[in-house]
Design an enzyme around this catalytic site. Structure first.
Site, PDB file in Angstrom:
ATOM      1  N   CYS A  26     -26.634   4.014  21.310  1.00  0.00           N
ATOM      2  CA  CYS A  26     -27.721   3.960  20.327  1.00  0.00           C
ATOM      3  C   CYS A  26     -28.998   3.627  21.084  1.00  0.00           C
ATOM      4  CB  CYS A  26     -27.445   2.916  19.246  1.00  0.00           C
ATOM      5  SG  CYS A  26     -28.814   2.719  18.070  1.00  0.00           S
ATOM      6  N   HIS A  36     -24.482  15.540  20.147  1.00  0.00           N
ATOM      7  CA  HIS A  36     -25.622  15.993  19.349  1.00  0.00           C
ATOM      8  C   HIS A  36     -25.593  17.508  19.203  1.00  0.00           C
ATOM      9  CE1 HIS A  36     -27.972  12.235  19.059  1.00  0.00           C
ATOM     10  NE2 HIS A  36     -27.340  11.946  20.184  1.00  0.00           N
ATOM     11  N   GLU A  56     -27.384  11.117  11.204  1.00  0.00           N
ATOM     12  CA  GLU A  56     -26.561  10.458  12.215  1.00  0.00           C
ATOM     13  C   GLU A  56     -25.096  10.370  11.794  1.00  0.00           C
ATOM     14  OE1 GLU A  56     -27.785   7.106  14.476  1.00  0.00           O
ATOM     15  OE2 GLU A  56     -29.821   7.160  13.664  1.00  0.00           O
ATOM     16  N   CYS A  67     -33.868   8.202  15.404  1.00  0.00           N
ATOM     17  CA  CYS A  67     -32.636   8.168  16.192  1.00  0.00           C
ATOM     18  C   CYS A  67     -33.035   8.369  17.650  1.00  0.00           C
ATOM     19  CB  CYS A  67     -31.676   9.268  15.745  1.00  0.00           C
ATOM     20  SG  CYS A  67     -30.182   9.407  16.767  1.00  0.00           S
ATOM     21  N   GLY A 103     -31.002  10.903  19.474  1.00  0.00           N
ATOM     22  CA  GLY A 103     -31.350  12.184  18.862  1.00  0.00           C
ATOM     23  C   GLY A 103     -32.673  12.711  19.381  1.00  0.00           C
TER      24      GLY A 103
END
Length: 291
Positions: free
Chosen positions: A75, A172, A221, A230, A233
């Site tokens: 994260c 992703h 997410e 994110c 992301g």
């Protein structure tokens, strides 16, 4: 069990941060779900845990649970909050620390302007390591890379989308859209997250190219739904845009929660992410044994 927590946010991506440097709390997935619940708990996209160093040349261990109670590999926005937390709590005096995550070692660094920069490591493109199953699909070559066509289908919608697939320590799938405000994040996001070609599920990114140095981004997410920002992301979107020939090596990413700056020099090189990390409040909460 009564526990102490800190509520933090990075570009609107919000977290409950727990200090386990003196001993583990032994929380269950249900208890993580309770903490993340915005009605009955504290409320957060993820719950971040700070643990002692697991080995030499490592300062801390960083454990991440989504609001659905599941543990995840990485994260990015949380990593910045992690850095501010260990500094504010006096757990380190260093400007930069080496942190062990489930997917590898990252290095967040405090900046003079108050923002935090994180060396997120090099992106992973091998489909088996993402993981992503391309069997039977034909890659669509764009720029110096490729996208993959995925079929999405519900009773209300059928669509073929083109996604760039990669890992930033977590999987992703990034697609380019004309306007993120009208992108079908709520409908396509869950379908992409649970698409059978992603055996560990996937984060679904919707990227609008504003210029070669600016994008707008929304991310659905894995395990949390759409969040205001994110970090991984944003890294995945910029890396995808660079490899597809759409973006320059330094890009400002405008999310619904704020601006992140992503820099990447190319294949084999680490991605650097810079953005805010803010302490919102601290408190204590009684966590039921069986929420």
């Amino acid at each position: 069990m009564r526990i102490r927590f800190t509520k933090m946010q990075g570009a609107g991506n919000d977290f409950v941060v727990l200090d386990e440097t003196r001993g583990t709390l032994g929380l269950t997935p249900a208890q993580y779900r309770f903490l993340g619940n915005r009605h009955f708990g504290v409320g957060a996209d993820q719950i971040l845990t700070v643990r002692p160093s697991p080995g030499p040349d490592i300062d801390f261990q960083y454990v991440i649970h989504n609001s659905d109670g599941g543990e995840v590999e990485q994260c990015g926005n949380g990593a910045r909050c992690f850095m501010r937390f260990v500094r504010e709590r006096g757990l380190t005096t260093k400007d930069a620390v080496r942190v062990q995550t489930l997917s590898g070692v990252i290095e967040p660094r405090m900046g003079e302007d108050g923002r935090v920069t994180v060396d997120m490591g090099a992106p992973i493109f091998e489909t088996e390591k993402v993981p992503f199953d391309p069997a039977g699909l034909t890659p669509q070559h764009e720029g110096a890379w490729q996208t993959w066509h995925l079929a999405l289908s519900t009773h209300a919608e059928e669509a073929i989308i083109a996604v760039a697939v990669l890992s930033m320590g977590n999987p992703h799938a990034v697609q380019v859209v004309g306007n993120v405000d009208t992108a079908p994040v709520a409908t396509q996001g869950p379908l992409i997250e649970h698409h059978p070609r992603f055996p560990q599920r996937v984060n679904a990114g919707f990227m609008q190219i504003v210029s070669r140095s600016q994008i707008r981004l929304r991310v659905f997410e894995r395990g949390a739904g759409e969040t205001l920002a994110c970090g991984t992301g944003a890294c995945a979107a910029v890396v995808s845009g660079i490899r597809l020939g759409l973006l320059d090596p330094r890009v400002d990413v405008e999310t619904r929660g704020g601006r992140l700056t992503i820099e990447w020099a190319g294949v084999g090189q680490p991605v650097f992410m810079t953005g805010p990390a803010v302490t919102v409040f601290e408190g204590d909460i009684e966590v039921p044994e069986q929420p």
